[in-house]
Design an enzyme around this catalytic site. Structure first.
Site, short mmCIF file in Angstrom:
data_model
loop_
_atom_site.label_atom_id
_atom_site.label_comp_id
_atom_site.label_asym_id
_atom_site.label_seq_id
_atom_site.Cartn_x
_atom_site.Cartn_y
_atom_site.Cartn_z
N HIS A 189 -5.76 -20.30 -5.03
CA HIS A 189 -6.16 -21.19 -3.69
C HIS A 189 -5.43 -22.51 -3.68
CE1 HIS A 189 -9.82 -18.30 -3.28
NE2 HIS A 189 -9.07 -18.07 -2.42
N ARG A 302 -4.15 -5.91 7.38
CA ARG A 302 -4.83 -5.73 6.13
C ARG A 302 -6.26 -6.38 5.83
NH1 ARG A 302 0.95 -6.30 4.01
NH2 ARG A 302 1.40 -4.48 3.26
N ARG A 338 -6.36 -1.59 9.82
CA ARG A 338 -6.38 -0.73 8.59
C ARG A 338 -7.76 -0.79 7.83
NH1 ARG A 338 -2.40 -0.93 3.91
NH2 ARG A 338 -3.61 -2.50 3.15
N GLU A 436 1.78 7.58 3.85
CA GLU A 436 2.38 6.91 2.80
C GLU A 436 2.15 7.59 1.49
OE1 GLU A 436 0.00 3.01 2.24
OE2 GLU A 436 -1.75 4.10 2.57
N ASN A 459 5.74 1.39 1.42
CA ASN A 459 5.84 0.81 0.24
C ASN A 459 5.42 1.83 -0.58
OD1 ASN A 459 6.25 -1.71 1.54
ND2 ASN A 459 4.32 -2.36 1.41
N ASP A 460 4.33 2.09 -0.31
CA ASP A 460 3.48 3.49 -0.93
C ASP A 460 4.37 4.67 -0.93
OD1 ASP A 460 1.24 2.44 -2.44
OD2 ASP A 460 0.37 2.11 -0.65
N ARG A 470 5.05 0.34 -7.82
CA ARG A 470 5.58 -0.69 -7.01
C ARG A 470 5.44 -1.90 -7.58
NH1 ARG A 470 1.57 -0.46 -1.71
NH2 ARG A 470 2.02 -2.59 -1.72
N CYS A 507 4.98 0.10 9.04
CA CYS A 507 4.40 -1.10 8.69
C CYS A 507 4.71 -1.53 7.01
CB CYS A 507 2.95 -0.95 9.03
SG CYS A 507 2.14 -0.10 7.99
#
Ligand code: PEP
Ligand code: MG
Length: 580
Positions: A189, A302, A338, A436, A459-460, A470, A507
Protein backbone atom coordinates in the site's frame (compact mmCIF):
# COMPACT_ATOMS: atom_id res chain seq x y z
CA UNK A 1 28.49 8.54 -5.72
CA UNK A 2 27.06 5.14 -4.86
CA UNK A 3 24.38 3.41 -6.90
CA UNK A 4 21.87 1.08 -5.22
CA UNK A 5 19.30 -1.09 -6.96
CA UNK A 6 15.66 -1.43 -5.96
CA UNK A 7 12.30 -1.98 -7.61
CA UNK A 8 10.38 0.74 -9.42
CA UNK A 9 7.26 1.58 -7.39
CA UNK A 10 5.99 5.02 -8.51
CA UNK A 11 7.42 6.88 -11.52
CA UNK A 12 9.24 10.18 -11.36
CA UNK A 13 12.61 11.52 -10.29
CA UNK A 14 13.36 13.08 -6.90
CA UNK A 15 16.65 14.57 -5.68
CA UNK A 16 17.04 16.00 -2.19
CA UNK A 17 18.39 15.39 1.28
CA UNK A 18 16.87 12.45 3.07
CA UNK A 19 15.04 11.91 6.32
CA UNK A 20 14.89 8.48 7.89
CA UNK A 21 11.69 7.37 9.52
CA UNK A 22 11.91 4.49 11.94
CA UNK A 23 8.80 2.87 13.30
CA UNK A 24 7.99 4.18 16.76
CA UNK A 25 8.52 1.22 19.07
CA UNK A 26 5.28 -0.57 19.88
CA UNK A 27 4.23 -0.44 23.52
CA UNK A 28 5.52 -3.30 25.64
CA UNK A 29 3.09 -6.08 26.39
CA UNK A 30 2.93 -7.84 29.73
CA UNK A 31 1.02 -10.49 31.63
CA UNK A 32 -2.20 -10.57 33.53
CA UNK A 33 -3.69 -12.83 36.21
CA UNK A 34 -6.83 -14.96 36.09
CA UNK A 35 -8.63 -12.14 37.88
CA UNK A 36 -7.49 -9.63 35.28
CA UNK A 37 -8.77 -11.52 32.23
CA UNK A 38 -12.18 -9.85 32.02
CA UNK A 39 -10.68 -6.39 32.30
CA UNK A 40 -8.05 -7.08 29.63
CA UNK A 41 -10.66 -8.45 27.24
CA UNK A 42 -12.69 -5.28 27.73
CA UNK A 43 -9.64 -3.03 27.18
CA UNK A 44 -8.94 -4.92 23.97
CA UNK A 45 -12.50 -4.51 22.69
CA UNK A 46 -12.64 -0.78 23.51
CA UNK A 47 -9.25 -0.06 21.94
CA UNK A 48 -10.11 -2.05 18.79
CA UNK A 49 -13.33 -0.08 18.36
CA UNK A 50 -11.63 3.29 18.79
CA UNK A 51 -8.74 2.31 16.47
CA UNK A 52 -11.40 1.46 13.86
CA UNK A 53 -12.97 4.91 14.35
CA UNK A 54 -9.54 6.58 13.86
CA UNK A 55 -8.97 4.62 10.66
CA UNK A 56 -12.39 5.54 9.33
CA UNK A 57 -11.51 9.20 9.97
CA UNK A 58 -8.28 8.81 7.95
CA UNK A 59 -10.29 7.12 5.23
CA UNK A 60 -12.72 10.06 5.10
CA UNK A 61 -9.86 12.56 4.88
CA UNK A 62 -8.22 10.65 2.03
CA UNK A 63 -11.57 10.41 0.20
CA UNK A 64 -12.14 14.14 0.60
CA UNK A 65 -8.75 14.73 -1.01
CA UNK A 66 -10.11 12.97 -4.09
CA UNK A 67 -8.58 9.49 -3.66
CA UNK A 68 -11.57 7.16 -3.15
CA UNK A 69 -9.66 3.96 -3.90
CA UNK A 70 -6.88 4.82 -1.49
CA UNK A 71 -9.55 5.67 1.11
CA UNK A 72 -10.62 2.03 0.75
CA UNK A 73 -7.21 0.96 2.11
CA UNK A 74 -8.07 2.57 5.45
CA UNK A 75 -11.62 1.26 5.36
CA UNK A 76 -10.10 -2.20 4.97
CA UNK A 77 -7.81 -1.46 7.93
CA UNK A 78 -10.82 -0.35 9.98
CA UNK A 79 -12.45 -3.67 9.04
CA UNK A 80 -9.32 -5.50 10.27
CA UNK A 81 -9.55 -3.58 13.57
CA UNK A 82 -13.16 -4.75 13.89
CA UNK A 83 -12.42 -8.24 12.58
CA UNK A 84 -13.91 -10.81 14.97
CA UNK A 85 -11.24 -13.32 13.92
CA UNK A 86 -8.42 -11.01 15.09
CA UNK A 87 -10.32 -10.27 18.31
CA UNK A 88 -10.90 -14.00 18.88
CA UNK A 89 -7.19 -14.78 18.41
CA UNK A 90 -6.19 -12.03 20.86
CA UNK A 91 -8.89 -12.96 23.39
CA UNK A 92 -7.72 -16.55 23.31
CA UNK A 93 -4.21 -15.40 24.21
CA UNK A 94 -5.55 -13.37 27.16
CA UNK A 95 -7.69 -16.28 28.43
CA UNK A 96 -5.28 -19.16 27.80
CA UNK A 97 -1.80 -17.64 28.08
CA UNK A 98 -2.72 -14.77 30.42
CA UNK A 99 -1.12 -12.23 28.08
CA UNK A 100 -2.29 -8.71 28.78
CA UNK A 101 -4.34 -6.96 26.07
CA UNK A 102 -1.29 -5.27 24.51
CA UNK A 103 0.78 -8.45 24.25
CA UNK A 104 -2.26 -10.37 23.01
CA UNK A 105 -3.14 -8.01 20.17
CA UNK A 106 0.50 -7.71 19.04
CA UNK A 107 0.86 -11.51 19.06
CA UNK A 108 -2.45 -12.04 17.25
CA UNK A 109 -1.65 -9.44 14.56
CA UNK A 110 1.80 -11.01 14.09
CA UNK A 111 0.32 -14.48 13.67
CA UNK A 112 -2.36 -13.17 11.27
CA UNK A 113 0.34 -11.41 9.21
CA UNK A 114 2.42 -14.61 9.11
CA UNK A 115 -0.59 -16.49 7.72
CA UNK A 116 -0.92 -13.91 4.93
CA UNK A 117 2.81 -14.06 4.13
CA UNK A 118 2.70 -17.85 3.93
CA UNK A 119 0.06 -17.78 1.16
CA UNK A 120 2.76 -17.14 -1.43
CA UNK A 121 0.59 -14.52 -3.07
CA UNK A 122 2.43 -11.26 -3.57
CA UNK A 123 -0.69 -9.15 -3.11
CA UNK A 124 -1.80 -10.85 0.09
CA UNK A 125 1.73 -10.94 1.48
CA UNK A 126 1.91 -7.19 0.92
CA UNK A 127 -1.21 -6.86 3.08
CA UNK A 128 0.62 -8.33 6.08
CA UNK A 129 2.03 -4.82 6.69
CA UNK A 130 -1.52 -3.51 7.07
CA UNK A 131 -2.36 -6.08 9.72
CA UNK A 132 0.79 -5.28 11.70
CA UNK A 133 -0.04 -1.57 11.37
CA UNK A 134 -3.54 -2.16 12.79
CA UNK A 135 -2.25 -4.35 15.67
CA UNK A 136 0.22 -1.61 16.53
CA UNK A 137 -2.50 1.04 16.49
CA UNK A 138 -4.74 -0.99 18.81
CA UNK A 139 -1.80 -1.64 21.18
CA UNK A 140 -1.10 2.12 21.33
CA UNK A 141 -4.72 2.81 22.10
CA UNK A 142 -4.64 0.30 24.97
CA UNK A 143 -1.43 1.86 26.32
CA UNK A 144 -2.88 5.36 25.95
CA UNK A 145 0.02 6.43 23.71
CA UNK A 146 -0.75 8.76 20.82
CA UNK A 147 -0.24 7.52 17.31
CA UNK A 148 3.19 8.82 16.30
CA UNK A 149 2.89 11.77 13.97
CA UNK A 150 5.69 12.04 11.51
CA UNK A 151 6.52 15.56 10.60
CA UNK A 152 8.98 16.53 7.90
CA UNK A 153 10.67 19.74 8.84
CA UNK A 154 12.16 20.18 5.41
CA UNK A 155 11.41 18.93 1.94
CA UNK A 156 13.12 15.55 1.65
CA UNK A 157 13.18 12.03 0.33
CA UNK A 158 11.82 9.79 3.07
CA UNK A 159 13.85 6.69 3.80
CA UNK A 160 12.55 3.76 5.85
CA UNK A 161 12.59 0.03 6.13
CA UNK A 162 8.86 0.03 5.39
CA UNK A 163 6.13 2.64 5.72
CA UNK A 164 2.79 1.65 7.13
CA UNK A 165 -0.05 3.01 4.98
CA UNK A 166 -1.36 5.20 7.80
CA UNK A 167 2.03 6.93 8.05
CA UNK A 168 2.34 7.29 4.27
CA UNK A 169 -1.09 8.92 4.05
CA UNK A 170 -0.37 11.40 6.81
CA UNK A 171 3.10 12.59 5.74
CA UNK A 172 3.01 16.27 4.73
CA UNK A 173 2.61 15.99 0.96
CA UNK A 174 4.19 19.38 0.15
CA UNK A 175 7.50 18.32 1.75
CA UNK A 176 7.47 14.66 0.74
CA UNK A 177 9.57 14.66 -2.44
CA UNK A 178 10.17 10.93 -2.76
CA UNK A 179 10.15 7.60 -0.93
CA UNK A 180 12.94 5.02 -0.77
CA UNK A 181 12.26 1.84 1.21
CA UNK A 182 14.64 -0.98 2.06
CA UNK A 183 11.73 -3.43 2.22
CA UNK A 184 8.15 -3.50 0.89
CA UNK A 185 7.04 -4.31 -2.66
CA UNK A 186 5.52 -2.46 -5.62
CA UNK A 187 2.08 -3.89 -4.76
CA UNK A 188 2.20 -2.86 -1.07
CA UNK A 189 0.00 0.00 0.00
CA UNK A 190 2.88 2.41 0.52
CA UNK A 191 3.60 2.09 -3.23
CA UNK A 192 -0.07 2.30 -4.21
CA UNK A 193 -0.45 5.52 -2.20
CA UNK A 194 2.76 6.97 -3.67
CA UNK A 195 1.47 6.32 -7.19
CA UNK A 196 -1.90 7.88 -6.36
CA UNK A 197 -0.23 11.00 -4.92
CA UNK A 198 2.30 11.24 -7.78
CA UNK A 199 5.30 10.87 -5.44
CA UNK A 200 8.32 9.04 -6.94
CA UNK A 201 9.04 5.84 -4.99
CA UNK A 202 11.52 2.99 -5.02
CA UNK A 203 11.14 -0.13 -2.85
CA UNK A 204 13.18 -3.21 -1.90
CA UNK A 205 16.42 -1.23 -2.21
CA UNK A 206 19.33 -3.43 -1.18
CA UNK A 207 21.81 -2.01 1.35
CA UNK A 208 19.84 1.26 1.57
CA UNK A 209 19.77 1.67 5.34
CA UNK A 210 23.30 0.38 5.86
CA UNK A 211 24.72 2.76 3.23
CA UNK A 212 22.92 5.80 4.59
CA UNK A 213 23.74 4.98 8.20
CA UNK A 214 27.42 4.69 7.29
CA UNK A 215 27.24 8.01 5.43
CA UNK A 216 25.54 9.71 8.37
CA UNK A 217 28.07 8.27 10.85
CA UNK A 218 30.92 9.67 8.81
CA UNK A 219 29.32 13.09 9.17
CA UNK A 220 28.31 13.26 5.53
CA UNK A 221 24.86 14.79 5.04
CA UNK A 222 24.37 12.98 1.76
CA UNK A 223 21.94 13.75 -0.99
CA UNK A 224 19.74 11.09 -2.51
CA UNK A 225 18.40 10.83 -6.04
CA UNK A 226 15.76 8.24 -6.88
CA UNK A 227 14.32 7.21 -10.21
CA UNK A 228 10.89 5.70 -9.55
CA UNK A 229 10.63 4.42 -13.13
CA UNK A 230 13.79 2.29 -13.00
CA UNK A 231 14.23 1.52 -9.29
CA UNK A 232 17.64 3.23 -9.16
CA UNK A 233 18.86 5.07 -6.07
CA UNK A 234 21.98 7.26 -6.15
CA UNK A 235 23.67 8.40 -2.96
CA UNK A 236 25.45 11.71 -3.57
CA UNK A 237 24.83 11.60 -7.34
CA UNK A 238 27.58 13.06 -9.51
CA UNK A 239 27.00 15.81 -12.06
CA UNK A 240 26.63 13.39 -14.98
CA UNK A 241 24.01 11.33 -13.15
CA UNK A 242 22.07 14.43 -12.11
CA UNK A 243 22.09 15.58 -15.72
CA UNK A 244 20.90 12.18 -16.93
CA UNK A 245 18.14 12.01 -14.32
CA UNK A 246 16.97 15.53 -15.17
CA UNK A 247 16.88 14.56 -18.84
CA UNK A 248 14.97 11.38 -18.02
CA UNK A 249 12.45 13.40 -15.99
CA UNK A 250 12.07 15.95 -18.78
CA UNK A 251 11.78 13.39 -21.57
CA UNK A 252 9.33 11.35 -19.45
CA UNK A 253 7.16 14.47 -19.10
CA UNK A 254 7.54 15.36 -22.78
CA UNK A 255 6.73 11.81 -23.88
CA UNK A 256 3.63 11.84 -21.72
CA UNK A 257 2.55 15.19 -23.22
CA UNK A 258 3.09 13.74 -26.70
CA UNK A 259 1.15 10.59 -25.76
CA UNK A 260 -1.78 12.74 -24.66
CA UNK A 261 -1.77 14.56 -28.00
CA UNK A 262 -1.53 11.32 -30.00
CA UNK A 263 -4.30 9.74 -27.91
CA UNK A 264 -6.71 11.58 -30.19
CA UNK A 265 -5.31 9.95 -33.35
CA UNK A 266 -7.27 6.89 -34.51
CA UNK A 267 -5.45 3.53 -34.47
CA UNK A 268 -5.68 2.96 -38.24
CA UNK A 269 -3.09 1.28 -40.43
CA UNK A 270 -1.71 2.98 -43.61
CA UNK A 271 -4.09 0.94 -45.70
CA UNK A 272 -7.17 1.86 -43.69
CA UNK A 273 -7.74 -0.96 -41.20
CA UNK A 274 -9.12 0.46 -37.94
CA UNK A 275 -8.35 -1.20 -34.62
CA UNK A 276 -10.24 -0.38 -31.46
CA UNK A 277 -7.90 0.24 -28.52
CA UNK A 278 -9.43 -0.24 -25.09
CA UNK A 279 -8.11 -0.51 -21.55
CA UNK A 280 -7.58 -3.11 -18.87
CA UNK A 281 -8.39 -1.64 -15.48
CA UNK A 282 -8.33 -3.00 -11.94
CA UNK A 283 -10.20 -0.20 -10.18
CA UNK A 284 -12.58 2.55 -11.37
CA UNK A 285 -9.94 5.10 -10.33
CA UNK A 286 -7.88 4.15 -13.36
CA UNK A 287 -10.64 5.32 -15.73
CA UNK A 288 -9.59 8.96 -16.18
CA UNK A 289 -5.94 8.09 -16.90
CA UNK A 290 -6.99 5.48 -19.47
CA UNK A 291 -9.44 7.85 -21.17
CA UNK A 292 -6.74 10.55 -21.35
CA UNK A 293 -4.56 8.04 -23.23
CA UNK A 294 -7.38 7.41 -25.70
CA UNK A 295 -9.00 4.19 -24.41
CA UNK A 296 -12.34 3.74 -26.12
CA UNK A 297 -13.88 1.63 -23.40
CA UNK A 298 -12.73 -1.18 -21.13
CA UNK A 299 -11.93 -4.62 -22.50
CA UNK A 300 -11.13 -6.11 -19.09
CA UNK A 301 -12.21 -4.82 -15.70
CA UNK A 302 -10.50 -7.17 -13.23
CA UNK A 303 -12.91 -7.12 -10.29
CA UNK A 304 -10.72 -9.00 -7.81
CA UNK A 305 -9.71 -5.77 -6.02
CA UNK A 306 -13.23 -5.65 -4.56
CA UNK A 307 -13.00 -9.15 -3.15
CA UNK A 308 -9.46 -9.48 -1.81
CA UNK A 309 -8.17 -8.27 1.55
CA UNK A 310 -11.39 -8.50 3.43
CA UNK A 311 -13.17 -10.88 5.71
CA UNK A 312 -16.53 -11.04 3.88
CA UNK A 313 -17.55 -10.57 0.25
CA UNK A 314 -18.48 -7.06 -0.98
CA UNK A 315 -22.21 -6.35 -0.98
CA UNK A 316 -24.21 -6.05 -4.20
CA UNK A 317 -24.59 -2.28 -3.60
CA UNK A 318 -20.86 -1.82 -3.08
CA UNK A 319 -20.08 -3.70 -6.29
CA UNK A 320 -22.76 -1.86 -8.24
CA UNK A 321 -21.32 1.52 -7.12
CA UNK A 322 -17.79 0.54 -8.24
CA UNK A 323 -18.97 -0.72 -11.64
CA UNK A 324 -21.16 2.35 -12.17
CA UNK A 325 -18.19 4.67 -11.58
CA UNK A 326 -16.27 3.05 -14.43
CA UNK A 327 -19.35 2.82 -16.67
CA UNK A 328 -20.23 6.51 -16.27
CA UNK A 329 -16.59 7.50 -16.90
CA UNK A 330 -16.36 5.54 -20.18
CA UNK A 331 -19.90 6.03 -21.52
CA UNK A 332 -20.88 5.84 -24.37
CA UNK A 333 -18.12 3.23 -24.77
CA UNK A 334 -18.75 -0.17 -23.15
CA UNK A 335 -17.10 -1.52 -20.01
CA UNK A 336 -16.35 -5.25 -19.98
CA UNK A 337 -16.64 -6.56 -16.44
CA UNK A 338 -14.92 -9.86 -15.75
CA UNK A 339 -16.55 -12.07 -13.17
CA UNK A 340 -14.47 -12.92 -10.14
CA UNK A 341 -11.22 -14.70 -11.00
CA UNK A 342 -9.91 -16.06 -7.71
CA UNK A 343 -9.25 -19.52 -6.41
CA UNK A 344 -6.38 -21.63 -5.22
CA UNK A 345 -3.83 -19.19 -6.63
CA UNK A 346 -5.53 -16.09 -5.14
CA UNK A 347 -7.16 -17.42 -1.97
CA UNK A 348 -9.77 -15.36 -0.16
CA UNK A 349 -10.38 -16.00 3.52
CA UNK A 350 -14.18 -16.16 3.36
CA UNK A 351 -14.27 -18.78 0.61
CA UNK A 352 -13.71 -22.36 1.68
CA UNK A 353 -11.25 -23.39 -1.03
CA UNK A 354 -9.17 -26.41 -0.10
CA UNK A 355 -5.45 -26.02 -0.63
CA UNK A 356 -4.52 -27.61 -3.94
CA UNK A 357 -1.34 -29.17 -5.32
CA UNK A 358 -1.81 -27.34 -8.64
CA UNK A 359 -3.91 -24.24 -7.98
CA UNK A 360 -3.65 -22.97 -11.59
CA UNK A 361 -5.30 -26.23 -12.64
CA UNK A 362 -7.72 -26.17 -9.74
CA UNK A 363 -10.98 -24.68 -8.54
CA UNK A 364 -10.38 -21.24 -9.96
CA UNK A 365 -12.63 -18.48 -11.32
CA UNK A 366 -15.94 -19.66 -12.84
CA UNK A 367 -15.28 -23.16 -11.50
CA UNK A 368 -15.97 -21.74 -8.04
CA UNK A 369 -19.53 -20.95 -9.11
CA UNK A 370 -20.40 -24.65 -8.93
CA UNK A 371 -19.92 -24.59 -5.14
CA UNK A 372 -20.53 -20.90 -4.43
CA UNK A 373 -23.18 -19.84 -7.00
CA UNK A 374 -24.57 -17.04 -4.81
CA UNK A 375 -21.26 -15.20 -4.93
CA UNK A 376 -21.52 -15.01 -8.73
CA UNK A 377 -25.25 -14.28 -8.82
CA UNK A 378 -24.67 -11.31 -6.49
CA UNK A 379 -21.93 -10.06 -8.81
CA UNK A 380 -24.13 -10.54 -11.88
CA UNK A 381 -27.01 -8.71 -10.14
CA UNK A 382 -24.63 -5.79 -9.49
CA UNK A 383 -23.63 -5.83 -13.20
CA UNK A 384 -27.24 -5.81 -14.45
CA UNK A 385 -28.11 -2.95 -12.10
CA UNK A 386 -24.99 -0.97 -13.06
CA UNK A 387 -25.86 -1.51 -16.75
CA UNK A 388 -28.72 0.98 -16.28
CA UNK A 389 -25.93 3.64 -16.24
CA UNK A 390 -24.33 2.73 -19.60
CA UNK A 391 -23.24 -0.11 -21.89
CA UNK A 392 -21.93 -3.20 -20.11
CA UNK A 393 -20.46 -6.51 -21.19
CA UNK A 394 -19.81 -9.31 -18.71
CA UNK A 395 -17.40 -12.14 -19.31
CA UNK A 396 -16.58 -15.31 -17.41
CA UNK A 397 -12.96 -16.34 -16.82
CA UNK A 398 -11.61 -19.91 -17.11
CA UNK A 399 -14.31 -21.23 -19.39
CA UNK A 400 -13.38 -24.66 -20.77
CA UNK A 401 -16.36 -25.66 -22.90
CA UNK A 402 -20.12 -25.52 -23.48
CA UNK A 403 -20.82 -26.80 -19.95
CA UNK A 404 -19.19 -23.69 -18.45
CA UNK A 405 -21.01 -21.43 -20.91
CA UNK A 406 -24.31 -22.96 -19.81
CA UNK A 407 -23.36 -22.34 -16.20
CA UNK A 408 -22.70 -18.67 -16.99
CA UNK A 409 -26.00 -18.31 -18.86
CA UNK A 410 -27.96 -19.98 -16.02
CA UNK A 411 -26.42 -17.74 -13.34
CA UNK A 412 -27.01 -14.62 -15.46
CA UNK A 413 -30.63 -15.62 -16.10
CA UNK A 414 -31.16 -16.15 -12.38
CA UNK A 415 -29.76 -12.68 -11.60
CA UNK A 416 -31.86 -11.00 -14.32
CA UNK A 417 -35.09 -12.77 -13.36
CA UNK A 418 -34.69 -12.02 -9.64
CA UNK A 419 -34.13 -8.30 -10.32
CA UNK A 420 -37.04 -8.11 -12.74
CA UNK A 421 -39.35 -9.78 -10.22
CA UNK A 422 -38.17 -7.33 -7.56
CA UNK A 423 -38.98 -4.44 -9.93
CA UNK A 424 -35.37 -3.24 -9.84
CA UNK A 425 -34.25 -1.18 -12.89
CA UNK A 426 -31.65 -3.03 -14.97
CA UNK A 427 -29.86 -2.52 -18.28
CA UNK A 428 -28.86 -4.83 -21.12
CA UNK A 429 -25.73 -6.90 -20.58
CA UNK A 430 -23.87 -8.65 -23.40
CA UNK A 431 -22.57 -12.00 -22.13
CA UNK A 432 -19.27 -13.48 -23.24
CA UNK A 433 -16.31 -15.61 -22.22
CA UNK A 434 -12.57 -15.39 -21.87
CA UNK A 435 -10.65 -17.72 -24.12
CA UNK A 436 -7.74 -18.71 -21.93
CA UNK A 437 -7.95 -22.50 -21.83
CA UNK A 438 -6.98 -24.19 -25.11
CA UNK A 439 -10.02 -26.51 -24.96
CA UNK A 440 -12.33 -23.48 -25.06
CA UNK A 441 -10.91 -22.55 -28.47
CA UNK A 442 -10.73 -26.09 -29.82
CA UNK A 443 -14.48 -26.61 -29.26
CA UNK A 444 -15.61 -23.00 -29.70
CA UNK A 445 -17.99 -23.88 -32.57
CA UNK A 446 -20.14 -25.78 -30.04
CA UNK A 447 -21.03 -22.65 -28.04
CA UNK A 448 -20.07 -19.43 -29.88
CA UNK A 449 -23.65 -19.24 -31.13
CA UNK A 450 -24.86 -18.88 -27.52
CA UNK A 451 -22.77 -15.82 -26.54
CA UNK A 452 -22.25 -12.26 -27.79
CA UNK A 453 -18.46 -12.01 -27.61
CA UNK A 454 -15.20 -13.65 -26.57
CA UNK A 455 -11.90 -12.22 -25.40
CA UNK A 456 -8.55 -13.97 -25.61
CA UNK A 457 -6.78 -14.05 -22.24
CA UNK A 458 -3.37 -14.69 -23.70
CA UNK A 459 -1.56 -14.74 -20.33
CA UNK A 460 -3.30 -17.90 -19.26
CA UNK A 461 -3.70 -19.18 -22.80
CA UNK A 462 0.10 -19.18 -23.18
CA UNK A 463 0.51 -20.68 -19.71
CA UNK A 464 -1.81 -23.59 -20.48
CA UNK A 465 -0.70 -24.11 -24.08
CA UNK A 466 3.02 -24.03 -23.38
CA UNK A 467 2.84 -25.56 -19.86
CA UNK A 468 4.72 -22.55 -18.51
CA UNK A 469 3.77 -21.38 -15.02
CA UNK A 470 3.16 -17.66 -15.53
CA UNK A 471 4.75 -16.75 -12.18
CA UNK A 472 7.95 -18.79 -12.47
CA UNK A 473 10.92 -16.56 -13.42
CA UNK A 474 13.04 -19.62 -14.28
CA UNK A 475 10.85 -20.23 -17.35
CA UNK A 476 11.35 -16.84 -19.02
CA UNK A 477 12.76 -18.36 -22.23
CA UNK A 478 9.64 -20.48 -22.71
CA UNK A 479 7.09 -17.76 -22.04
CA UNK A 480 6.68 -15.72 -25.25
CA UNK A 481 3.01 -15.64 -26.30
CA UNK A 482 4.20 -15.22 -29.90
CA UNK A 483 4.92 -18.94 -29.89
CA UNK A 484 3.45 -20.37 -33.13
CA UNK A 485 1.35 -22.84 -31.08
CA UNK A 486 -0.40 -19.94 -29.36
CA UNK A 487 -0.73 -18.09 -32.68
CA UNK A 488 -2.39 -21.18 -34.24
CA UNK A 489 -4.97 -21.25 -31.44
CA UNK A 490 -5.62 -17.53 -31.86
CA UNK A 491 -6.07 -18.00 -35.62
CA UNK A 492 -8.55 -20.80 -34.91
CA UNK A 493 -10.50 -18.53 -32.54
CA UNK A 494 -10.61 -15.79 -35.21
CA UNK A 495 -12.03 -18.25 -37.77
CA UNK A 496 -14.64 -19.58 -35.33
CA UNK A 497 -15.71 -16.07 -34.30
CA UNK A 498 -16.07 -15.09 -37.96
CA UNK A 499 -18.20 -18.19 -38.66
CA UNK A 500 -20.49 -17.43 -35.71
CA UNK A 501 -20.50 -13.67 -36.26
CA UNK A 502 -19.47 -12.85 -32.69
CA UNK A 503 -17.05 -10.15 -31.56
CA UNK A 504 -13.52 -11.25 -30.66
CA UNK A 505 -10.89 -9.23 -28.83
CA UNK A 506 -7.67 -9.75 -26.85
CA UNK A 507 -7.11 -8.64 -23.26
CA UNK A 508 -3.89 -10.47 -22.25
CA UNK A 509 -0.52 -8.70 -21.96
CA UNK A 510 0.19 -9.68 -25.57
CA UNK A 511 -2.12 -6.89 -26.77
CA UNK A 512 0.06 -4.27 -25.06
CA UNK A 513 3.33 -5.51 -26.58
CA UNK A 514 3.75 -3.55 -29.86
CA UNK A 515 5.27 -6.42 -31.89
CA UNK A 516 2.68 -8.90 -30.60
CA UNK A 517 -0.11 -6.37 -31.18
CA UNK A 518 0.93 -6.22 -34.86
CA UNK A 519 0.79 -10.02 -34.98
CA UNK A 520 -2.73 -9.93 -33.55
CA UNK A 521 -3.86 -7.38 -36.14
CA UNK A 522 -2.24 -9.57 -38.80
CA UNK A 523 -4.25 -12.54 -37.52
CA UNK A 524 -7.47 -10.54 -37.94
CA UNK A 525 -8.11 -9.08 -34.46
CA UNK A 526 -9.69 -5.62 -34.52
CA UNK A 527 -10.01 -4.92 -30.80
CA UNK A 528 -7.08 -4.89 -28.36
CA UNK A 529 -7.32 -4.25 -24.64
CA UNK A 530 -4.25 -3.42 -22.56
CA UNK A 531 -2.93 -1.61 -19.49
CA UNK A 532 -3.34 2.11 -20.22
CA UNK A 533 0.42 2.93 -20.28
CA UNK A 534 0.80 0.53 -23.25
CA UNK A 535 -1.77 2.35 -25.41
CA UNK A 536 0.54 5.02 -26.93
CA UNK A 537 3.21 2.60 -28.23
CA UNK A 538 0.64 0.19 -29.65
CA UNK A 539 -1.22 3.06 -31.31
CA UNK A 540 2.02 4.26 -32.94
CA UNK A 541 2.89 0.71 -34.09
CA UNK A 542 -0.52 0.25 -35.74
CA UNK A 543 -0.49 3.69 -37.39
CA UNK A 544 2.96 2.95 -38.77
CA UNK A 545 2.12 -0.34 -40.48
CA UNK A 546 0.03 -1.78 -43.31
CA UNK A 547 -2.63 -4.40 -42.54
CA UNK A 548 -1.85 -6.35 -45.74
CA UNK A 549 1.79 -6.70 -44.69
CA UNK A 550 0.79 -7.72 -41.18
CA UNK A 551 -1.56 -10.39 -42.55
CA UNK A 552 1.16 -11.96 -44.68
CA UNK A 553 3.66 -11.85 -41.76
CA UNK A 554 1.05 -13.53 -39.55
CA UNK A 555 0.49 -16.30 -42.11
CA UNK A 556 4.22 -16.91 -42.24
CA UNK A 557 4.57 -16.79 -38.43
CA UNK A 558 2.07 -19.63 -38.07
CA UNK A 559 4.57 -21.89 -39.84
CA UNK A 560 7.61 -20.80 -37.84
CA UNK A 561 9.32 -23.23 -35.46
CA UNK A 562 9.83 -20.87 -32.54
CA UNK A 563 8.54 -17.77 -30.79
CA UNK A 564 11.86 -16.06 -31.52
CA UNK A 565 11.43 -16.55 -35.26
CA UNK A 566 7.79 -15.42 -35.15
CA UNK A 567 8.68 -12.34 -33.10
CA UNK A 568 11.48 -11.39 -35.48
CA UNK A 569 8.92 -11.04 -38.29
CA UNK A 570 6.93 -8.42 -36.36
CA UNK A 571 9.92 -6.66 -34.81
CA UNK A 572 11.00 -6.01 -38.39
CA UNK A 573 7.65 -4.35 -39.11
CA UNK A 574 7.67 -2.04 -36.10
CA UNK A 575 8.00 1.57 -37.17
CA UNK A 576 10.83 3.49 -35.48
CA UNK A 577 9.54 4.51 -32.06
CA UNK A 578 6.88 1.79 -31.99
CA UNK A 579 8.96 -0.09 -29.50
CA UNK A 580 8.93 2.69 -26.89
C1 PEP B 1 -5.21 -13.53 -19.17
O1 PEP B 1 -5.14 -14.62 -18.62
O2 PEP B 1 -4.66 -13.26 -20.25
C2 PEP B 1 -5.96 -12.43 -18.53
C3 PEP B 1 -6.18 -11.31 -19.16
O3 PEP B 1 -6.40 -12.61 -17.27
P1 PEP B 1 -5.48 -12.56 -15.96
O4 PEP B 1 -4.14 -12.03 -16.37
O5 PEP B 1 -6.19 -11.66 -15.01
O6 PEP B 1 -5.47 -13.99 -15.53
MG1 MG C 1 -6.47 -15.17 -17.03
Amino acid sequence: MKRLRGLAAAPGVARAGWVRIDPAPAPMGGRTSAAGVVGEVRRLAEASASAAVDLEAISNDVRKEGHPDEAAIFEAQAAIARDPALAAMATERIRDAHDDAIAAVLEAAGAFADQLRSLEDELLAARAADVIDVGDRIARRIAGIDQPTVGLERAAVVVADDLPPSVTATLPRERLLGIALAGSSPTAHAAILARAYGIPAVVAVRDLLETLTAAAESGNQSELAIDGATGDVFVDPDEATIKRLNQAATSGRERHEQDLVEARFPAVTHDGTAVSLVANIGTPDESDGAIALGAEGVGLFRTEFLFLERTSPPSEDEQCAAYERAIRAFAPHPVTIRLLDVGGDKPIPYLPIASEANPFLGVRALRLARTAPDLFVTQLRACYRAAAAGPVKVMAPMVADLGDVELLLTLAERARTELTEEGCPIGDVALGVMLEIPSAILVSDTYFGRIAFASLGTNDLAQYTLAVDRGNPALEQYRDALHPAVLCLIAQAVDAATRSGIELSVCGEMAGDPAAALALVGLGLRSLSMAAPSLPAVRRAIRGSAAAELASAARAALDEASATAARARFDALLPAGGRA
